[in-house]
Design a protein around this motif. Structure first.
Motif, PDB file in Angstrom:
ATOM      1  N   ARG A 105       0.665  -1.261   0.051  1.00 45.21           N
ATOM      2  CA  ARG A 105      -0.029  -0.011   0.071  1.00 45.21           C
ATOM      3  C   ARG A 105       0.744   1.375  -0.058  1.00 45.21           C
ATOM      4  O   ARG A 105       1.966   1.123   0.642  1.00 45.21           O
ATOM      5  CB  ARG A 105      -0.785   0.150   1.043  1.00 45.21           C
ATOM      6  N   PRO A 106       0.535   2.335  -0.662  1.00 38.34           N
ATOM      7  CA  PRO A 106       1.454   3.466  -0.842  1.00 38.34           C
ATOM      8  C   PRO A 106       1.873   3.983   0.462  1.00 38.34           C
ATOM      9  O   PRO A 106       3.089   4.100   0.609  1.00 38.34           O
ATOM     10  CB  PRO A 106       0.465   4.635  -1.586  1.00 38.34           C
ATOM     11  N   ASP A 107       1.305   3.976   1.593  1.00 39.65           N
ATOM     12  CA  ASP A 107       1.665   4.549   2.818  1.00 39.65           C
ATOM     13  C   ASP A 107       2.910   3.418   3.493  1.00 39.65           C
ATOM     14  O   ASP A 107       3.966   4.035   3.908  1.00 39.65           O
ATOM     15  CB  ASP A 107       0.848   4.615   3.744  1.00 39.65           C
ATOM     16  N   ILE A 108       2.587   2.242   3.286  1.00 36.99           N
ATOM     17  CA  ILE A 108       3.592   1.329   3.723  1.00 36.99           C
ATOM     18  C   ILE A 108       4.937   1.283   2.733  1.00 36.99           C
ATOM     19  O   ILE A 108       6.143   1.185   3.337  1.00 36.99           O
ATOM     20  CB  ILE A 108       3.264   0.077   3.614  1.00 36.99           C
ATOM     21  N   ALA A 109       4.642   1.391   1.215  1.00 33.47           N
ATOM     22  CA  ALA A 109       5.866   1.546   0.335  1.00 33.47           C
ATOM     23  C   ALA A 109       6.601   2.619   0.855  1.00 33.47           C
ATOM     24  O   ALA A 109       8.007   2.619   0.563  1.00 33.47           O
ATOM     25  CB  ALA A 109       5.149   1.524  -0.912  1.00 33.47           C
ATOM     26  N   ARG A 110       6.198   3.798   1.078  1.00 37.65           N
ATOM     27  CA  ARG A 110       7.044   5.007   1.438  1.00 37.65           C
ATOM     28  C   ARG A 110       7.823   4.793   2.637  1.00 37.65           C
ATOM     29  O   ARG A 110       9.177   5.314   2.566  1.00 37.65           O
ATOM     30  CB  ARG A 110       6.104   6.324   1.642  1.00 37.65           C
ATOM     31  N   ARG A 111       7.242   4.262   3.398  1.00 33.24           N
ATOM     32  CA  ARG A 111       8.109   3.836   4.782  1.00 33.24           C
ATOM     33  C   ARG A 111       9.103   2.852   4.420  1.00 33.24           C
ATOM     34  O   ARG A 111      10.472   2.941   4.926  1.00 33.24           O
ATOM     35  CB  ARG A 111       7.365   3.242   5.755  1.00 33.24           C
ATOM     36  N   LEU A 112       8.882   1.874   3.484  1.00 31.85           N
ATOM     37  CA  LEU A 112       9.872   0.877   3.398  1.00 31.85           C
ATOM     38  C   LEU A 112      11.165   1.639   2.372  1.00 31.85           C
ATOM     39  O   LEU A 112      12.316   1.397   2.230  1.00 31.85           O
ATOM     40  CB  LEU A 112       9.263  -0.502   2.406  1.00 31.85           C
ATOM     41  N   GLN A 113      10.720   2.417   1.159  1.00 28.91           N
ATOM     42  CA  GLN A 113      11.447   3.138   0.433  1.00 28.91           C
ATOM     43  C   GLN A 113      12.551   3.848   1.143  1.00 28.91           C
ATOM     44  O   GLN A 113      13.747   3.968   0.694  1.00 28.91           O
ATOM     45  CB  GLN A 113      10.627   3.830  -0.484  1.00 28.91           C
ATOM     46  N   ASP A 114      12.086   4.552   2.241  1.00 28.59           N
ATOM     47  CA  ASP A 114      12.897   5.416   3.137  1.00 28.59           C
ATOM     48  C   ASP A 114      14.094   4.505   3.814  1.00 28.59           C
ATOM     49  O   ASP A 114      14.966   5.074   4.271  1.00 28.59           O
ATOM     50  CB  ASP A 114      12.303   6.123   4.026  1.00 28.59           C
ATOM     51  N   SER A 115      13.895   3.264   3.876  1.00 27.22           N
ATOM     52  CA  SER A 115      14.876   2.249   4.667  1.00 27.22           C
ATOM     53  C   SER A 115      15.733   1.722   3.649  1.00 27.22           C
ATOM     54  O   SER A 115      16.526   0.974   4.249  1.00 27.22           O
ATOM     55  CB  SER A 115      13.989   1.319   5.666  1.00 27.22           C
ATOM     56  N   LEU A 116      15.705   1.931   2.495  1.00 24.17           N
ATOM     57  CA  LEU A 116      16.503   1.257   1.569  1.00 24.17           C
ATOM     58  C   LEU A 116      17.965   2.011   1.709  1.00 24.17           C
ATOM     59  O   LEU A 116      18.185   3.038   2.161  1.00 24.17           O
ATOM     60  CB  LEU A 116      15.963   1.436   0.065  1.00 24.17           C
ATOM     61  N   MET A 117      18.926   1.003   1.571  1.00 27.40           N
ATOM     62  CA  MET A 117      20.576   1.421   1.555  1.00 27.40           C
ATOM     63  C   MET A 117      21.272   1.333   0.267  1.00 27.40           C
ATOM     64  O   MET A 117      21.837   2.237  -0.139  1.00 27.40           O
ATOM     65  CB  MET A 117      21.149   0.639   2.627  1.00 27.40           C
ATOM     66  N   ALA A 118      20.929   0.217  -0.380  1.00 29.92           N
ATOM     67  CA  ALA A 118      22.059  -0.357  -1.468  1.00 29.92           C
ATOM     68  C   ALA A 118      21.288   0.412  -2.918  1.00 29.92           C
ATOM     69  O   ALA A 118      22.028   0.916  -3.571  1.00 29.92           O
ATOM     70  CB  ALA A 118      22.211  -1.505  -1.482  1.00 29.92           C
ATOM     71  N   ASN A 119      20.076   0.004  -2.897  1.00 27.22           N
ATOM     72  CA  ASN A 119      19.083   0.436  -4.084  1.00 27.22           C
ATOM     73  C   ASN A 119      19.887  -0.532  -5.230  1.00 27.22           C
ATOM     74  O   ASN A 119      20.837  -1.112  -5.085  1.00 27.22           O
ATOM     75  CB  ASN A 119      19.439   1.964  -4.719  1.00 27.22           C
ATOM     76  N   THR A 120      19.513  -0.365  -6.763  1.00 28.16           N
ATOM     77  CA  THR A 120      20.052  -1.145  -7.665  1.00 28.16           C
ATOM     78  C   THR A 120      20.734  -0.258  -8.621  1.00 28.16           C
ATOM     79  O   THR A 120      21.083   0.825  -8.178  1.00 28.16           O
ATOM     80  CB  THR A 120      18.748  -2.054  -8.181  1.00 28.16           C
ATOM     81  N   ASN A 121      21.049  -0.829  -9.923  1.00 34.98           N
ATOM     82  CA  ASN A 121      21.655   0.022 -10.574  1.00 34.98           C
ATOM     83  C   ASN A 121      21.394   0.322 -11.854  1.00 34.98           C
ATOM     84  O   ASN A 121      20.345  -0.578 -12.408  1.00 34.98           O
ATOM     85  CB  ASN A 121      23.377  -0.697 -10.825  1.00 34.98           C
ATOM     86  N   THR A 122      21.675   1.151 -12.893  1.00 35.81           N
ATOM     87  CA  THR A 122      21.127   1.394 -14.008  1.00 35.81           C
ATOM     88  C   THR A 122      21.184   0.054 -15.059  1.00 35.81           C
ATOM     89  O   THR A 122      19.853  -0.163 -15.605  1.00 35.81           O
ATOM     90  CB  THR A 122      22.094   2.535 -14.792  1.00 35.81           C
ATOM     91  N   LEU A 123      22.178  -0.660 -15.062  1.00 34.70           N
ATOM     92  CA  LEU A 123      22.031  -1.829 -16.149  1.00 34.70           C
ATOM     93  C   LEU A 123      21.183  -3.136 -15.657  1.00 34.70           C
ATOM     94  O   LEU A 123      20.469  -3.506 -16.302  1.00 34.70           O
ATOM     95  CB  LEU A 123      23.427  -2.453 -16.223  1.00 34.70           C
ATOM     96  N   ALA A 124      21.008  -2.946 -14.349  1.00 34.08           N
ATOM     97  CA  ALA A 124      20.026  -3.977 -13.562  1.00 34.08           C
ATOM     98  C   ALA A 124      18.676  -3.425 -14.060  1.00 34.08           C
ATOM     99  O   ALA A 124      17.871  -4.325 -14.328  1.00 34.08           O
ATOM    100  CB  ALA A 124      20.245  -4.136 -12.317  1.00 34.08           C
ATOM    101  N   ILE A 125      18.289  -2.349 -14.086  1.00 33.39           N
ATOM    102  CA  ILE A 125      16.958  -1.700 -14.409  1.00 33.39           C
ATOM    103  C   ILE A 125      16.686  -2.157 -15.802  1.00 33.39           C
ATOM    104  O   ILE A 125      15.787  -2.608 -15.847  1.00 33.39           O
ATOM    105  CB  ILE A 125      17.037  -0.343 -13.948  1.00 33.39           C
ATOM    106  N   MET A 126      17.759  -1.706 -16.792  1.00 35.62           N
ATOM    107  CA  MET A 126      17.324  -2.190 -17.963  1.00 35.62           C
ATOM    108  C   MET A 126      17.277  -3.522 -18.542  1.00 35.62           C
ATOM    109  O   MET A 126      16.218  -4.007 -19.311  1.00 35.62           O
ATOM    110  CB  MET A 126      18.499  -1.537 -19.092  1.00 35.62           C
ATOM    111  N   ALA A 127      18.050  -4.316 -17.653  1.00 36.41           N
ATOM    112  CA  ALA A 127      17.800  -5.721 -17.768  1.00 36.41           C
ATOM    113  C   ALA A 127      16.402  -6.333 -17.394  1.00 36.41           C
ATOM    114  O   ALA A 127      15.864  -7.257 -18.014  1.00 36.41           O
ATOM    115  CB  ALA A 127      19.211  -6.558 -17.240  1.00 36.41           C
ATOM    116  N   ALA A 128      16.087  -5.806 -16.343  1.00 35.55           N
ATOM    117  CA  ALA A 128      14.915  -6.028 -15.866  1.00 35.55           C
ATOM    118  C   ALA A 128      13.639  -5.913 -16.790  1.00 35.55           C
ATOM    119  O   ALA A 128      12.652  -6.815 -16.749  1.00 35.55           O
ATOM    120  CB  ALA A 128      14.583  -5.609 -14.300  1.00 35.55           C
ATOM    121  N   ARG A 129      13.604  -4.739 -17.189  1.00 31.16           N
ATOM    122  CA  ARG A 129      12.557  -4.478 -18.138  1.00 31.16           C
ATOM    123  C   ARG A 129      12.413  -5.257 -19.280  1.00 31.16           C
ATOM    124  O   ARG A 129      11.546  -5.907 -19.662  1.00 31.16           O
ATOM    125  CB  ARG A 129      12.884  -2.902 -18.625  1.00 31.16           C
ATOM    126  N   GLN A 130      13.676  -5.651 -19.849  1.00 34.64           N
ATOM    127  CA  GLN A 130      13.676  -6.614 -20.971  1.00 34.64           C
ATOM    128  C   GLN A 130      13.337  -8.124 -20.529  1.00 34.64           C
ATOM    129  O   GLN A 130      12.773  -8.636 -21.203  1.00 34.64           O
ATOM    130  CB  GLN A 130      14.977  -6.605 -21.672  1.00 34.64           C
TER     131      GLN A 130
END
Length: 370
Positions: free
Chosen positions: A249-274
């Motif tokens: 749910r958006p309110d829970i998602a925002r709380r989790l988003q704020d707790s991320l540390m590493a995130n992902t990378n540009t090539l991984a994003i493009m790979a995931a889309r494909q």
């Protein structure tokens, strides 16, 4: 492949008695250009990876976008969020992109375990969320699996109190490979979500062949206190690129988003889309996994070894030998198998891997246990 297309495809498989209705496993294997995988080292069957990925189309996208490797991922991530939101049939503000599903699991462990937060979970199950919560002062109530090595939902419900912040469910479960009854799971999640947040780890959801088996993203759409994690590490073959996502749910998602540390990378994003768009490779991966599971089942049947028919890309079997001894003996046979999963220390987890790796496992197990 979106949720509806996948559901219809798996329903066709189930109604046709496995893959036979669609021309057998080889009909999907033929979708992918032949690649040779000579066994040049140990058969790596200990990490539940898809050794056939990334797909050729994903490799091409990565190669064509190396120049974007100098760019931060934030300008590209919105397109992936849009694609996933469409796939999961939720709004874009319900999606949190993570560095593999593990980052999402740890973020939830931090948010709900901090300062003595209590969590209820099965035992054994996947530990990333639970151990991270404990690092930050959380307390985990570990509830033993039932006699079929499935989550004991009744016992877990009895452990929920006013202090419980999160209930963790890994379904299909790692390491047992068991799948909860769909109706019972939904009832449990919907009822307990009024007492605490329910986290449904669906890393292996794509391997489920039971027709119309629901993802708990349906409860997110209905506004329940439910978090679902998914990953590109398994059927899509992107474990090394580290990309996954949460649906909440958006309110829970925002709380989790704020707790991320590493995130992902540009090539991984493009790979995931494909990877989402490459339905041929998706079907190929599932077909190969089914073939490898059947090879493992056949060997275990021949040896009269107890095992659980799996809804994942691994098989859990009772070796009758202390697991550390079996790990050492199979290592000497050139096969890496899963780590210990206490208290089931005479059970072993074997990933499906490639055909030739499974054949090496079968031969090695026969030598070790007979």
């Amino acid at each position: 492949m979106n949720t509806t297309d996948r559901r219809n495809w798996l329903k066709t498989i189930a109604l046709g008695g496995g893959f036979t209705l669609l021309g057998g496993i080889q009909s999907y294997a033929s979708l992918i250009p032949d690649r040779q995988f000579p066994l040049a080292g140990p058969a790596k069957l200990n990490s539940n990876e898809n050794p056939y990925g990334p797909s050729d189309s994903v490799r091409k996208v990565i190669q064509e976008n190396f120049d974007a490797g100098c760019r931060y991922p934030f300008q590209y991530i919105k397109e992936l969020v849009r694609d996933i939101a469409k796939k999961e049939e939720v709004s874009e503000d319900c999606i949190v992109i993570t560095g593999g599903s593990t980052e999402g699991l740890k973020a939830a462990g931090l948010v709900y375990g901090l300062e003595g937060g209590e969590i209820v979970a099965a035992d054994p199950t996947f530990q990333a969320l639970l151990r991270y919560a404990e690092y930050f002062g959380g307390y985990v109530h570990r509830v033993p699996l039932d006699e079929t090595l499935t989550h004991d939902l009744d016992a877990m419900d009895r452990r929920v109190t006013g202090k419980t912040r999160l209930i963790f469910i890994c379904n299909p479960n790692n390491p047992s490979g068991t799948l909860l009854d769909a109706g019972r799971l939904r009832d449990f999640c919907s009822s307990t979500a009024s007492k605490a947040v329910v986290f449904s780890d669906e890393a292996y959801y794509d391997y489920i062949t039971e027709p119309d088996y629901p993802s708990m993203t349906g409860l997110v759409r209905e506004g329940y206190n439910v978090i679902v994690s998914k990953t590109f590490s398994k059927v899509y073959g992107l474990a090394g690129l580290r990309i996954g996502y949460l649906v909440a749910r958006p309110d829970i998602a925002r709380r989790l988003q704020d707790s991320l540390m590493a995130n992902t990378n540009t090539l991984a994003i493009m790979a995931a889309r494909q990877a989402l768009a490459d339905t041929d490779f998706y079907k190929f991966s599932l077909a190969q996994n089914e073939k490898c599971k059947n090879l493992i089942y056949s060997q275990l049947d021949q040896m009269n070894i107890e095992y659980i028919r799996s809804h994942t890309n691994f098989v859990f079997f009772k070796s009758g030998m202390p697991i550390n001894n079996l790990i050492k003996k199979m290592g000497a046979e050139g096969v890496q198998i899963g780590r210990p999963f206490p208290p089931l220390l005479d059970w072993a987890r074997i990933s499906t891997g490639r055909i030739e790796e499974v054949e090496a496992f079968n031969a090695g197990l026969n030598r070790v246990l007979t």
